[in-house]
Design a protein around this motif. Structure first.
Motif, PDB file in Angstrom:
ATOM      1  N   VAL A   1      33.438  44.563  19.598  1.00 44.16           N
ATOM      2  CA  VAL A   1      34.635  45.422  19.631  1.00 44.16           C
ATOM      3  C   VAL A   1      34.506  46.562  20.642  1.00 44.16           C
ATOM      4  CG1 VAL A   1      35.281  44.913  17.231  1.00 44.16           C
ATOM      5  CG2 VAL A   1      33.793  46.874  17.730  1.00 44.16           C
ATOM      6  N   GLY A   2      33.379  46.639  21.343  1.00 45.67           N
ATOM      7  CA  GLY A   2      33.121  47.791  22.195  1.00 45.67           C
ATOM      8  C   GLY A   2      34.155  48.011  23.280  1.00 45.67           C
ATOM      9  N   THR A   3      34.489  46.965  24.026  1.00 46.23           N
ATOM     10  CA  THR A   3      35.434  47.122  25.131  1.00 46.23           C
ATOM     11  C   THR A   3      36.824  47.477  24.625  1.00 46.23           C
ATOM     12  OG1 THR A   3      34.165  45.535  26.448  1.00 46.23           O
ATOM     13  CG2 THR A   3      36.387  46.022  27.184  1.00 46.23           C
ATOM     14  N   GLU A   4      37.233  46.849  23.524  1.00 49.11           N
ATOM     15  CA  GLU A   4      38.562  47.150  22.975  1.00 49.11           C
ATOM     16  C   GLU A   4      38.672  48.604  22.548  1.00 49.11           C
ATOM     17  OE1 GLU A   4      41.737  45.628  19.557  1.00 49.11           O
ATOM     18  OE2 GLU A   4      39.932  44.456  19.974  1.00 49.11           O
ATOM     19  N   LEU A   5      37.632  49.122  21.903  1.00 50.72           N
ATOM     20  CA  LEU A   5      37.661  50.532  21.507  1.00 50.72           C
ATOM     21  C   LEU A   5      37.707  51.445  22.721  1.00 50.72           C
ATOM     22  CD1 LEU A   5      35.113  50.486  18.546  1.00 50.72           C
ATOM     23  CD2 LEU A   5      37.534  51.106  18.396  1.00 50.72           C
ATOM     24  N   LEU A   6      36.922  51.144  23.751  1.00 52.64           N
ATOM     25  CA  LEU A   6      36.935  51.969  24.962  1.00 52.64           C
ATOM     26  C   LEU A   6      38.331  52.017  25.564  1.00 52.64           C
ATOM     27  CD1 LEU A   6      35.594  53.564  27.258  1.00 52.64           C
ATOM     28  CD2 LEU A   6      35.083  51.369  28.349  1.00 52.64           C
ATOM     29  N   ILE A   7      38.978  50.876  25.676  1.00 48.29           N
ATOM     30  CA  ILE A   7      40.327  50.841  26.269  1.00 48.29           C
ATOM     31  C   ILE A   7      41.298  51.670  25.437  1.00 48.29           C
ATOM     32  CG2 ILE A   7      42.286  49.321  26.745  1.00 48.29           C
ATOM     33  CD1 ILE A   7      40.222  47.206  27.631  1.00 48.29           C
ATOM     34  N   ARG A   8      41.187  51.596  24.128  1.00 47.17           N
ATOM     35  CA  ARG A   8      42.066  52.414  23.276  1.00 47.17           C
ATOM     36  C   ARG A   8      41.837  53.901  23.528  1.00 47.17           C
ATOM     37  NH1 ARG A   8      42.562  49.946  17.163  1.00 47.17           N
ATOM     38  NH2 ARG A   8      43.093  47.794  17.715  1.00 47.17           N
ATOM     39  N   TRP A   9      40.573  54.298  23.648  1.00 40.83           N
ATOM     40  CA  TRP A   9      40.272  55.717  23.859  1.00 40.83           C
ATOM     41  C   TRP A   9      40.721  56.193  25.241  1.00 40.83           C
ATOM     42  CZ3 TRP A   9      34.815  54.488  21.649  1.00 40.83           C
ATOM     43  CH2 TRP A   9      34.870  54.522  20.251  1.00 40.83           C
ATOM     44  N   LEU A  10      40.813  55.284  26.199  1.00 47.53           N
ATOM     45  CA  LEU A  10      41.228  55.647  27.558  1.00 47.53           C
ATOM     46  C   LEU A  10      42.738  55.583  27.761  1.00 47.53           C
ATOM     47  CD1 LEU A  10      38.476  53.783  29.608  1.00 47.53           C
ATOM     48  CD2 LEU A  10      38.746  56.262  29.449  1.00 47.53           C
ATOM     49  N   THR A  11      43.473  55.003  26.805  1.00 43.17           N
ATOM     50  CA  THR A  11      44.915  54.807  26.990  1.00 43.17           C
ATOM     51  C   THR A  11      45.738  55.380  25.838  1.00 43.17           C
ATOM     52  OG1 THR A  11      44.736  52.596  26.014  1.00 43.17           O
ATOM     53  CG2 THR A  11      44.602  52.747  28.422  1.00 43.17           C
ATOM     54  N   PRO A  12      45.492  56.631  25.434  1.00 41.23           N
ATOM     55  CA  PRO A  12      46.315  57.222  24.374  1.00 41.23           C
ATOM     56  C   PRO A  12      47.711  57.550  24.916  1.00 41.23           C
ATOM     57  CG  PRO A  12      44.898  58.896  25.316  1.00 41.23           C
ATOM     58  CD  PRO A  12      44.505  57.597  25.971  1.00 41.23           C
ATOM     59  N   PRO A  13      48.681  57.766  24.030  1.00 43.77           N
ATOM     60  CA  PRO A  13      50.031  58.120  24.493  1.00 43.77           C
ATOM     61  C   PRO A  13      50.059  59.416  25.296  1.00 43.77           C
ATOM     62  CG  PRO A  13      50.042  57.519  22.161  1.00 43.77           C
ATOM     63  CD  PRO A  13      48.614  57.630  22.575  1.00 43.77           C
ATOM     64  N   ASP A  14      49.179  60.341  24.944  1.00 41.79           N
ATOM     65  CA  ASP A  14      49.149  61.644  25.618  1.00 41.79           C
ATOM     66  C   ASP A  14      47.754  61.904  26.175  1.00 41.79           C
ATOM     67  OD1 ASP A  14      51.878  62.457  24.840  1.00 41.79           O
ATOM     68  OD2 ASP A  14      51.032  62.524  22.815  1.00 41.79           O
ATOM     69  N   TRP A  15      47.726  62.661  27.255  1.00 42.10           N
ATOM     70  CA  TRP A  15      46.458  63.055  27.886  1.00 42.10           C
ATOM     71  C   TRP A  15      46.469  64.539  28.117  1.00 42.10           C
ATOM     72  CZ3 TRP A  15      42.512  59.687  28.432  1.00 42.10           C
ATOM     73  CH2 TRP A  15      41.381  60.133  29.132  1.00 42.10           C
ATOM     74  N   PRO A  16      45.381  65.289  27.906  1.00 40.31           N
ATOM     75  CA  PRO A  16      44.032  64.867  27.548  1.00 40.31           C
ATOM     76  C   PRO A  16      43.957  64.207  26.167  1.00 40.31           C
ATOM     77  CG  PRO A  16      44.041  67.134  28.370  1.00 40.31           C
ATOM     78  CD  PRO A  16      45.456  66.764  28.103  1.00 40.31           C
ATOM     79  N   PRO A  17      42.889  63.401  25.929  1.00 37.27           N
ATOM     80  CA  PRO A  17      42.741  62.691  24.668  1.00 37.27           C
ATOM     81  C   PRO A  17      42.119  63.590  23.603  1.00 37.27           C
ATOM     82  CG  PRO A  17      40.898  62.175  26.080  1.00 37.27           C
ATOM     83  CD  PRO A  17      41.789  63.115  26.875  1.00 37.27           C
ATOM     84  N   PHE A  18      41.869  63.033  22.420  1.00 38.05           N
ATOM     85  CA  PHE A  18      41.269  63.810  21.332  1.00 38.05           C
ATOM     86  C   PHE A  18      39.798  64.099  21.595  1.00 38.05           C
ATOM     87  CE2 PHE A  18      40.192  59.491  19.951  1.00 38.05           C
ATOM     88  CZ  PHE A  18      38.895  59.640  19.459  1.00 38.05           C
ATOM     89  N   TRP A  19      39.175  63.329  22.501  1.00 35.63           N
ATOM     90  CA  TRP A  19      37.734  63.450  22.731  1.00 35.63           C
ATOM     91  C   TRP A  19      37.429  64.203  24.027  1.00 35.63           C
ATOM     92  CZ3 TRP A  19      36.652  60.940  27.335  1.00 35.63           C
ATOM     93  CH2 TRP A  19      37.549  59.931  27.734  1.00 35.63           C
ATOM     94  N   GLN A  20      36.336  64.935  24.013  1.00 34.72           N
ATOM     95  CA  GLN A  20      35.847  65.587  25.231  1.00 34.72           C
ATOM     96  C   GLN A  20      35.040  64.620  26.079  1.00 34.72           C
ATOM     97  OE1 GLN A  20      33.440  69.016  24.334  1.00 34.72           O
ATOM     98  NE2 GLN A  20      35.187  70.409  24.309  1.00 34.72           N
ATOM     99  N   SER A  21      34.207  63.814  25.401  1.00 37.72           N
ATOM    100  CA  SER A  21      33.358  62.864  26.117  1.00 37.72           C
ATOM    101  C   SER A  21      33.074  61.661  25.236  1.00 37.72           C
ATOM    102  CB  SER A  21      32.045  63.516  26.557  1.00 37.72           C
ATOM    103  OG  SER A  21      31.244  63.852  25.439  1.00 37.72           O
ATOM    104  N   LEU A  22      32.734  60.553  25.904  1.00 37.99           N
ATOM    105  CA  LEU A  22      32.309  59.332  25.240  1.00 37.99           C
ATOM    106  C   LEU A  22      30.904  59.008  25.740  1.00 37.99           C
ATOM    107  CD1 LEU A  22      35.492  57.151  26.005  1.00 37.99           C
ATOM    108  CD2 LEU A  22      35.106  58.519  23.943  1.00 37.99           C
TER     109      LEU A  22
END
Length: 279
Positions: free
Chosen positions: A127-148
């Motif tokens: 599931v690693g790649t799918e999760l990464l893509i979700r974290w990189l493509t949120p509806p709004d930017w900046p995202p909820f995370w500072q870093s991955l």
């Protein structure tokens, strides 16, 4: 006792709880606690952050994150067999570890986290790649995370950080580098894991940019890049011909030769081409 805390070594934890890694869950356990602490350090100062961890398994990286000073860790674990081992860690670090028995693909973790938030995980391979893509493509930017700070198969890590002209360069590189700084910070051999996977692994650190590197509509950029790389051996005038009758003119206006192939085109050029479709 282990080298980083007063809990038992991971081999003992796995033996005590009968935890064998399951291929169906993409599990490969890291047993060297000095190594998991080193991975945690790649995320930088954790003392003022909540940390989201996916797939903690028996808790090696979890212990690394807590020993390195994470304010709080939210660990999402699908495998119920791992919960007793994680509960022991929670008791050793009172109030700093919350464990949710859930599938990370089905859960919104934000209601359990307080910013600033960092994501640190030895991601299950399936599931690693799918999760990464979700974290990189949120509806709004900046995202909820500072870093991955994420562990992947080395091939995936190289695709995330690839530069134009390389075989690894493609959609994942553009998606990652458009909105984040991405770099490989560690390499791990198969022997670091139990059981050893068939491939080497690498840790990638991505830092969210305040805004995308170049202006473009996310959905249009994704569509352009997907078309370009779905037929990566074709010249772009052929690969993209269905997008517009004047595709050659659009390519030229973006600084791209119509005879170029996708793997030679820079991120800035793809963004310029995507902008031509916005009007």
């Amino acid at each position: 006792m282990s080298a980083i805390d007063n809990l038992p070594p991971l081999r003992q934890v796995i033996a005590d709880h009968g935890l064998s890694a399951r291929k169906s869950l993409g599990q490969n356990f890291l047993l060297d606690l000095n190594l998991t602490a080193k991975i945690a350090r790649q995320a930088g100062d954790l003392s003022g952050c909540d940390v989201l961890e996916i797939g903690p398994g028996p808790g090696g990286l979890t212990r690394g994150l807590l020993s390195e000073g994470a304010r709080r860790v939210l660990a999402i674990e699908k495998d119920t067999r791992c919960l007793p081992a994680l509960d022991e860690i929670a008791k050793a670090y009172p109030g700093r570890l919350e464990v949710l028995n859930a599938d990370a693909l089905d859960l919104d973790p934000l209601q359990h986290l307080t910013p600033p938030i960092k994501v640190v995980a030895n991601l299950p391979y399936n599931v690693g790649t799918e999760l990464l893509i979700r974290w990189l493509t949120p509806p709004d930017w900046p995202p909820f995370w500072q870093s991955l700070t994420l562990m992947f198969q080395r091939e995936v890590a190289e695709r995330i950080t690839a530069q134009p002209g390389s075989k690894a360069y493609g959609r994942l590189a553009i998606l990652s580098q458009w909105r984040a700084d991405a770099r490989i910070v560690m390499h791990l051999p198969p022997g670091a894991f139990t059981p050893p996977p068939k491939v080497a692994s690498a840790v990638v650190h991505l830092t969210a940019l305040p805004e995308p590197r170049f202006p473009a509509d996310p959905k249009i950029l994704e569509r352009v890049v997907a078309r370009a790389f779905n037929q990566r051996r074709k010249m772009l005038r052929a690969a993209l011909k269905g997008m517009a009758p004047d595709i050659e003119d659009r390519l030229l206006s973006a600084g791209i030769k119509p005879t170029d192939r996708a793997e030679t085109v820079h991120l800035e050029q793809f963004c310029a081409l995507a902008r031509s479709f916005e009007t």
